[in-house]
Design an enzyme around this catalytic site. Structure first.
Site, PDB file in Angstrom:
ATOM      1  CB  VAL A 473     -10.556 -21.006 -35.973  1.00 26.52           C
ATOM      2  CG1 VAL A 473     -10.947 -21.633 -34.755  1.00 26.52           C
ATOM      3  CG2 VAL A 473     -11.645 -20.213 -36.526  1.00 26.52           C
ATOM      4  CB  THR A 557      -7.110 -12.871 -32.442  1.00 30.94           C
ATOM      5  OG1 THR A 557      -6.837 -12.139 -31.232  1.00 30.94           O
ATOM      6  CG2 THR A 557      -8.150 -14.067 -32.193  1.00 30.94           C
ATOM      7  CE  LYS A 684       8.352 -12.498 -32.620  1.00 30.67           C
ATOM      8  NZ  LYS A 684       8.516 -12.794 -33.711  1.00 30.67           N
TER       9      LYS A 684
END
Ligand code: ADP
Ligand code: ASP
Ligand code: MG
Length: 816
Positions: A473, A557, A684
């Protein structure tokens, strides 16, 4: 003539009994009635418990008896004035004393026969019906109480006696039809055998008593008054949004009750159906609710599936063996053996190969079944023609019921694909030849989820509940929760998705709320939670154990430990949305393994935000590949951080300051070196290469690093100190490039299956020359886009766009 039956909850206490009395009064003014009563709620269970305690020689049975006594005395106390109280209190007390001496006898001999138990149980119905009768009399309503043991004749199968309907009907008609009294009160559940011993009709049997009376008296209607407003589309204890069934035919009602809809005791329908007497199920506590009308042909034709039910405590017997093939008589012998042992068979399936017969029975008979079947096939087992009976427990039967299912194709397909989507394993399937019922044997742990998903599939207004667990969060997680909060109603309206966050965790705390966490207060709720410091696998266990339908897990996360949960979750058909790049960029085997699990278990493993944050990079690539295109080359600026840094680093401020700003503005990974060192970009392009079909590992990516090795030592704080010390190095990179009129860009590329990342100096005509701020851009050169690449460009970092990307993945998973 009307027959009314009031269940245990309707007479649970004085207040409820008063309601019953009012309802009876209202009916009695309209015409003659028979009122059948159950024992006060909890009494039958209490009596069994008392009997069993006495049987163990334990004088704790006195205390149990006192509870029963108190329940009845309290009701009497509240219902009657002192003037007329003794008229009922005295006979009830003598019944209690009789009960006590029977129980004392049981304690002494330490034996409780079924016959004695029936005698003990009779107290419950006799007491409640006498109280109601006395209360009506006290209010001036004339009525006659009959002991149903003198009217209902059964065999001597104590606990579950079979009624002699002809004899019983005759007795009832004789006694009641000829009576001048218009209101008759009788205890349900109890009867007697030829020798006059008390018998009972099976748990829940008062409904049956009422049906027997209705049939014997050719009643106009049988009203079953209970604590729900009729038959529901599913058990209201399992499913929240059940719908009341306004009308249903006898066959469907029978099927539903046989397969677990406890609202009506299964044998009840038969006698009334034979006479065409309608049954009306009504709610004692909300008498104005319409209830359910059970009749010969229900007028309502709209619904294809009428209801969903389940029975638990089931065990499955499998008889297998090569010796069975083609030889007649095996199933007959199996069923004969079970029937001789009085074991009721609930469901049967036989494989077409005839290699095995699979039978579902109640769990409590499993040992007996094993004994009798193995004995029956002793010879065949000895010579190896048949295997010893296989007995497996822990199952439930799930049934979809509806007369009109046979008119619609694809009901079972829909049923099983819905279950499959939720990772519910089906052990056996049976579809009755009437096609009124499709049943499946599933593990008991999955029942709640199964009933709920099927209910949603067949009965909801098309909306689907999605149960989301979010771990992480931080900035992105918080934005996601805010977006989910703001979009909730729109998603429900537009996409019919009711997305609820049911679990929320950060590294220290976890909150779970199956009704959906209030997203306006999540911070406060999370802070108030205990800090259990759960390990990732414990969180996964909690999610699996909750076993909620349409579960989606979002990992927001960058934690390597959390990734360990994915496998377990996917195997339970929980979709995994990873903002975390670790899984998709770890070893190829792991990445491919997770994708395989997602396929195998009908779940989604999505990670759109791993590349270009919220930009639709991976989904576009997936679409290209699925439509048969082939990716030949990818060029991409994939780091919002590096783009930001090199767009802002113009020599007027130190490089370290620009990096710091990028971190403060939320572009970087928690450790900015993952960005600056090229690791993040390499991950990526690795993910893109893999999604483009290349089996590639991280080491195969060429990394032309620009950050001096010394920057990689120590903590993030140490790194900033070292970065400042290296200012000259960065100034030179910039100077060299500017001198040639070029700009610095950090570019990832994949050409012919080879990937590299690094800083390049590009001219003003380059595709990437005008990328500003935090923009990312990806160029796909494919067979179809061969001359001009397919370009995806836009903000490739930032909490809001990343959260939006995770959001999009959640929706994708929810809709699939
Ligand atoms: P009573 O004591 O009045 O006989 P029961 O407890 O035997 O009442 O039956 C009513 C209960 O049946 C309801 O409270 C409900 O929990 C349960 N039930 C299970 N399946 C259904 C269903 N499909 N529709 C309505 N009630 C159901
Ligand atoms: N009292 C009995 C039982 O609890 C019968 C009934 O209520 O229908 O099973
Ligand atoms: Mg009942």
């Amino acid at each position: 003539m009307k027959v009314l039956k009031f269940g245990g909850s309707s007479v649970a206490n004085a207040e409820n009994i008063a309601k019953v009395v009012e309802l009876v009064k209202a009916s009695a003014v309209e015409g003659p009635c028979v009122v059948v009563l159950s024992a006060m709620q909890g009494t039958t269970d209490g009596l069994i418990d008392m009997g069993r305690t006495a049987e163990r020689g334990d004088d704790g049975f006195f205390a149990k008896l006192d509870e029963i006594r108190a329940r009845h005395n309290d009701a009497i106390e509240a219902l009657f004035t002192s003037g007329n109280r003794t008229k009922i209190a005295d006979p009830i007390e003598s019944l209690l004393q009789e009960l006590e001496s029977i129980a004392e006898g049981v304690r002494r001999v330490c034996e409780l026969t079924p016959k004695t138990l029936d005698r003990i149980l009779s107290f419950g119905e006799i007491a409640s019906s006498r109280i109601v009768s006395a209360k009506l009399a006290a209010e001036g309503v004339e009525n006659e109480w009959h002991d149903s043991r003198t009217l209902i004749r059964t065999d001597s199968n104590h606990g579950f006696a079979a009624v002699d309907l002809a004899e019983t009907s005759r007795k009832i008609a004789e006694r009641i039809d000829g009576s001048t009294t218009r209101l008759h009160i009788v205890p349900g559940f109890i009867a007697s055998d030829a020798s006059g011993s008390t018998t009972t009709l099976g748990r829940g049997g008062s409904d049956y008593t009422a049906a027997i009376f209705a049939a014997a008296l050719n009643a106009d209607i049988l009203e079953i008054w209970t604590d729900v407003s009729g038959m529901m589309t599913a058990d209201p204890r399992f499913v929240r949004n059940v719908r009341q069934i306004p009308r249903i035919n006898y066959r469907e009602a029978m099927e539903l009750s046989h397969f677990g809809a406890k609202v009506i005791y299964p044998p009840t329908i038969q006698p009334v159906m034979a006479k065409g007497i309608p049954v009306w199920i009504k709610n004692t506590f909300v008498p104005d609710d319409a209830g359910t009308l059970i009749e010969a042909e229900s007028a309502a034709k709209d619904e294809m599936v009428r209801g969903i039910t389940s029975i638990d405590k089931i065990c499955v017997l499998s008889l297998e063996g090569s010796g069975m093939v083609g030889i007649p008589g095996f199933s007959k012998r199996l069923f004969d053996a079970l029937s001789r042992a009085e074991i009721n068979v609930i469901l049967i399936t036989q494989r077409s190969s005839e290699h095995s017969i699979c039978v579902a029975i109640e769990d409590k008979h499993s040992e007996l079944a094993k004994r009798v079947v193995d004995r029956e096939f002793e010879n065949e087992i000895t010579v190896g023609k048949i295997d010893p009976l296989r007995v497996e427990s822990g199952f439930s039967i799930l049934a979809l019921v509806g007369d009109r299912m046979k008119e619609h194709t694809g009901v079972s397909g829909k049923m099983f694909s819905t279950l499959g989507h939720n990772g519910i394993n089906i052990h056996a399937i049976a579809q009755g030849s009437s096609e009124r019922n499709i049943s499946a044997v599933i593990s008991s742990k999955d029942v709640r989820k199964a009933v709920n998903t099927l209910h949603e599939e067949f009965f909801s207004d098309g909306s689907k509940q999605v149960n989301l667990f979010v771990v992480g969060v931080g900035t992105v997680g918080s934005r996601l929760l805010e977006q989910l909060r703001l979009q909730h109603d729109l998603l429900l309206e537009d996409l019919r998705l009711n997305v609820r966050v049911v679990g929320l965790a950060n590294s220290k705390r976890l909150i779970i709320d199956e009704n959906g966490i209030d997203l306006a207060r999540w911070k406060e709720l999370l802070n108030a939670a205990d800090g259990p410091d759960l390990k990732p696998n414990q969180i996964a266990d909690i999610i699996v154990e909750r076993n909620l339908r349409n579960s989606v897990f979002a990992d927001i996360t960058a934690n390597e430990g959390i990734v360990e949960m994915y496998q377990q979750l996917l195997k339970e058909s929980v979709s995994v949305i990873a903002c975390n790049k670790v899984a998709a960029s770890s070893l190829y085997e792991k990445y491919a393994g997770l994708k395989g699990l997602a396929r195998e278990y009908n779940a989604n493993f999505l990670f759109e935000t791993n590349v270009g944050a919220g930009l639709p990079v991976i989904s576009t690539l997936n679409d290209l590949m699925r439509s048969g295109d082939r990716v030949n080359r990818i060029e991409a600026v994939l780091s919002g951080t590096l783009n930001f840094v090199f767009n802002h680093y113009d020599g007027s401020r130190p490089f370290s300051e620009v990096v710091k700003q990028a971190q403060e503005e939320g572009y970087t990974e928690p450790d900015p070196r993952l960005d600056l060192g090229g690791t993040d970009v390499a991950r990526k392009i690795l993910i893109l290469a893999r999604e483009a079909g290349y089996k590639m590992e991280m080491e195969e990516i060429k990394n032309n690093a620009f950050l001096p090795a010394s920057c990689f030592e120590g903590t993030v704080d140490d790194f900033y100190v070292e970065l400042a010390r290296q200012e000259e190095h960065f100034a030179k990179l910039l100077g060299d490039s500017s001198a040639k009129g070029l700009k610095l860009k950090y570019i990832a590329s994949l050409v012919d299956g080879k990937a590299s990342v690094g800083l390049q100096s590009i001219g003003p005509d380059h595709n990437f020359a005008n990328l500003s701020g935090k923009d990312n851009a990806v160029l796909f050169y494919t067979n179809r886009y061969s001359e001009q690449p397919l370009v995806i460009k836009g903000a490739g970092a930032g909490a809001d766009v990343t959260a939006a990307g995770v959001f999009a993945d959640i929706i994708r998973a929810a809709r699939s």
